[in-house]
Write a protein that holds these residues in place. Structure first.
Motif, PDB file in Angstrom:
ATOM      1  N   ARG A  38       0.818  -1.192   0.000  1.00  0.00           N
ATOM      2  CA  ARG A  38       0.000   0.000   0.000  1.00  0.00           C
ATOM      3  C   ARG A  38       0.855   1.246   0.000  1.00  0.00           C
ATOM      4  O   ARG A  38       1.998   1.233   0.454  1.00  0.00           O
ATOM      5  N   GLN A  39       0.253   2.317  -0.516  1.00  0.00           N
ATOM      6  CA  GLN A  39       0.961   3.582  -0.598  1.00  0.00           C
ATOM      7  C   GLN A  39       0.000   4.719  -0.304  1.00  0.00           C
ATOM      8  O   GLN A  39      -1.048   4.843  -0.957  1.00  0.00           O
ATOM      9  N   SER A  40       0.372   5.533   0.679  1.00  0.00           N
ATOM     10  CA  SER A  40      -0.392   6.723   1.018  1.00  0.00           C
ATOM     11  C   SER A  40       0.263   7.929   0.365  1.00  0.00           C
ATOM     12  O   SER A  40       1.459   7.896   0.053  1.00  0.00           O
ATOM     13  N   PRO A  41      -0.477   9.008   0.176  1.00  0.00           N
ATOM     14  CA  PRO A  41       0.096  10.214  -0.462  1.00  0.00           C
ATOM     15  C   PRO A  41       1.342  10.697   0.270  1.00  0.00           C
ATOM     16  O   PRO A  41       1.334  10.851   1.496  1.00  0.00           O
ATOM     17  N   GLY A  42       2.399  10.908  -0.470  1.00  0.00           N
ATOM     18  CA  GLY A  42       3.626  11.422   0.108  1.00  0.00           C
ATOM     19  C   GLY A  42       4.475  10.383   0.821  1.00  0.00           C
ATOM     20  O   GLY A  42       5.504  10.729   1.404  1.00  0.00           O
ATOM     21  N   LYS A  43       4.050   9.139   0.777  1.00  0.00           N
ATOM     22  CA  LYS A  43       4.790   8.091   1.476  1.00  0.00           C
ATOM     23  C   LYS A  43       5.234   7.009   0.514  1.00  0.00           C
ATOM     24  O   LYS A  43       4.724   6.894  -0.604  1.00  0.00           O
ATOM     25  N   GLU A  44       6.187   6.208   0.955  1.00  0.00           N
ATOM     26  CA  GLU A  44       6.663   5.112   0.133  1.00  0.00           C
ATOM     27  C   GLU A  44       5.658   3.961   0.131  1.00  0.00           C
ATOM     28  O   GLU A  44       4.849   3.816   1.051  1.00  0.00           O
ATOM     29  N   ARG A  45       5.746   3.159  -0.901  1.00  0.00           N
ATOM     30  CA  ARG A  45       4.939   1.945  -0.964  1.00  0.00           C
ATOM     31  C   ARG A  45       5.517   0.928   0.016  1.00  0.00           C
ATOM     32  O   ARG A  45       6.722   0.673   0.005  1.00  0.00           O
ATOM     33  N   THR A  46       4.667   0.353   0.844  1.00  0.00           N
ATOM     34  CA  THR A  46       5.141  -0.584   1.868  1.00  0.00           C
ATOM     35  C   THR A  46       4.372  -1.892   1.826  1.00  0.00           C
ATOM     36  O   THR A  46       3.212  -1.933   1.385  1.00  0.00           O
ATOM     37  N   LEU A  47       5.001  -2.915   2.319  1.00  0.00           N
ATOM     38  CA  LEU A  47       4.415  -4.248   2.341  1.00  0.00           C
ATOM     39  C   LEU A  47       3.314  -4.325   3.391  1.00  0.00           C
ATOM     40  O   LEU A  47       3.495  -3.884   4.524  1.00  0.00           O
ATOM     41  N   VAL A  48       2.200  -4.902   3.011  1.00  0.00           N
ATOM     42  CA  VAL A  48       1.109  -5.170   3.944  1.00  0.00           C
ATOM     43  C   VAL A  48       1.107  -6.639   4.344  1.00  0.00           C
ATOM     44  O   VAL A  48       1.131  -6.978   5.527  1.00  0.00           O
ATOM     45  N   ALA A  49       1.077  -7.509   3.345  1.00  0.00           N
ATOM     46  CA  ALA A  49       1.021  -8.942   3.614  1.00  0.00           C
ATOM     47  C   ALA A  49       1.498  -9.707   2.392  1.00  0.00           C
ATOM     48  O   ALA A  49       1.360  -9.229   1.261  1.00  0.00           O
ATOM     49  N   GLN A  50       2.078 -10.865   2.635  1.00  0.00           N
ATOM     50  CA  GLN A  50       2.445 -11.785   1.579  1.00  0.00           C
ATOM     51  C   GLN A  50       1.977 -13.183   1.950  1.00  0.00           C
ATOM     52  O   GLN A  50       1.833 -13.506   3.133  1.00  0.00           O
ATOM     53  N   ILE A  51       1.813 -14.011   0.923  1.00  0.00           N
ATOM     54  CA  ILE A  51       1.400 -15.391   1.148  1.00  0.00           C
ATOM     55  C   ILE A  51       2.266 -16.305   0.290  1.00  0.00           C
ATOM     56  O   ILE A  51       2.618 -15.967  -0.849  1.00  0.00           O
ATOM     57  N   SER A  52       2.609 -17.447   0.855  1.00  0.00           N
ATOM     58  CA  SER A  52       3.456 -18.398   0.141  1.00  0.00           C
ATOM     59  C   SER A  52       2.716 -18.987  -1.049  1.00  0.00           C
ATOM     60  O   SER A  52       1.499 -18.850  -1.183  1.00  0.00           O
ATOM     61  N   SER A  53       3.448 -19.662  -1.900  1.00  0.00           N
ATOM     62  CA  SER A  53       2.859 -20.197  -3.120  1.00  0.00           C
ATOM     63  C   SER A  53       1.752 -21.203  -2.834  1.00  0.00           C
ATOM     64  O   SER A  53       0.744 -21.242  -3.538  1.00  0.00           O
ATOM     65  N   SER A  54       1.914 -21.997  -1.787  1.00  0.00           N
ATOM     66  CA  SER A  54       0.900 -23.000  -1.444  1.00  0.00           C
ATOM     67  C   SER A  54      -0.197 -22.444  -0.560  1.00  0.00           C
ATOM     68  O   SER A  54      -1.245 -23.063  -0.396  1.00  0.00           O
ATOM     69  N   GLY A  55       0.049 -21.294   0.033  1.00  0.00           N
ATOM     70  CA  GLY A  55      -0.943 -20.690   0.909  1.00  0.00           C
ATOM     71  C   GLY A  55      -0.796 -21.067   2.370  1.00  0.00           C
ATOM     72  O   GLY A  55      -1.582 -20.625   3.209  1.00  0.00           O
ATOM     73  N   ASP A  56       0.220 -21.881   2.683  1.00  0.00           N
ATOM     74  CA  ASP A  56       0.349 -22.344   4.067  1.00  0.00           C
ATOM     75  C   ASP A  56       1.237 -21.451   4.918  1.00  0.00           C
ATOM     76  O   ASP A  56       1.440 -21.721   6.107  1.00  0.00           O
ATOM     77  N   GLY A  57       1.759 -20.397   4.323  1.00  0.00           N
ATOM     78  CA  GLY A  57       2.564 -19.462   5.084  1.00  0.00           C
ATOM     79  C   GLY A  57       2.218 -18.032   4.713  1.00  0.00           C
ATOM     80  O   GLY A  57       1.870 -17.745   3.562  1.00  0.00           O
ATOM     81  N   ALA A  58       2.286 -17.139   5.684  1.00  0.00           N
ATOM     82  CA  ALA A  58       1.958 -15.742   5.421  1.00  0.00           C
ATOM     83  C   ALA A  58       2.821 -14.835   6.274  1.00  0.00           C
ATOM     84  O   ALA A  58       3.310 -15.226   7.340  1.00  0.00           O
ATOM     85  N   TYR A  59       2.986 -13.639   5.775  1.00  0.00           N
ATOM     86  CA  TYR A  59       3.736 -12.611   6.499  1.00  0.00           C
ATOM     87  C   TYR A  59       2.864 -11.362   6.536  1.00  0.00           C
ATOM     88  O   TYR A  59       2.244 -10.996   5.529  1.00  0.00           O
ATOM     89  N   TYR A  60       2.830 -10.700   7.693  1.00  0.00           N
ATOM     90  CA  TYR A  60       2.058  -9.469   7.841  1.00  0.00           C
ATOM     91  C   TYR A  60       2.930  -8.388   8.471  1.00  0.00           C
ATOM     92  O   TYR A  60       3.705  -8.669   9.391  1.00  0.00           O
ATOM     93  N   THR A  61       2.764  -7.188   8.014  1.00  0.00           N
ATOM     94  CA  THR A  61       3.406  -6.095   8.710  1.00  0.00           C
ATOM     95  C   THR A  61       2.717  -5.909  10.061  1.00  0.00           C
ATOM     96  O   THR A  61       1.527  -6.224  10.217  1.00  0.00           O
TER      97      THR A  61
END
Length: 120
Positions: A38-61
């Motif tokens: 996600r990116q807000s006005p005037g700010k850098e784009r940052t990671l919110v969440a990712q999910i592994s290829s199989s869906g069994d792992g996830a990362y959240y900010t």
């Protein structure tokens, strides 16, 4: 044609929910880490969440842990981001991303983004 198409953004009141969807047409989708940034006005784009290829792992900010859930359906080439208990600071353009490394690196594929506005 390689593309990521987001949908589901909009205006929601604080405390409300939205579900973002990403329709993906990228090489080896079912073998790819997918994510939302996600990116807000005037700010850098940052990671919110990712999910592994199989869906069994996830990362959240940290700021979205316990409120957002990322999921995927490899049969339908889609990635979802369920956002609950939304706060004003979640207001941003949300981008789907493909091909990165879980929790470590963004991928090379990007969507055009969908706007989320959290406001009363």
């Amino acid at each position: 044609q390689v593309q990521l198409v987001e949908s589901g953004g909009g205006l929601v009141q604080p405390g409300g929910s939205l579900r973002l969807s990403c329709a993906a047409s990228i090489p080896r989708f079912s073998h790819s880490v997918m994510g939302w940034y996600r990116q807000s006005p005037g700010k850098e784009r940052t990671l919110v969440a990712q999910i592994s290829s199989s869906g069994d792992g996830a990362y959240y900010t940290d700021s979205v842990k316990g409120r957002f859930t990322i999921s995927r359906d490899n049969a339908k080439n889609t990635v979802l981001l369920q956002m609950n208990s939304l706060k004003s600071e979640d207001t941003a353009v949300y981008y789907c991303n493909g091909g990165g490394a879980l929790g470590r690196r963004q991928g090379n594929y990007w969507g055009q983004g969908t706007q989320v506005i959290v406001s009363s």
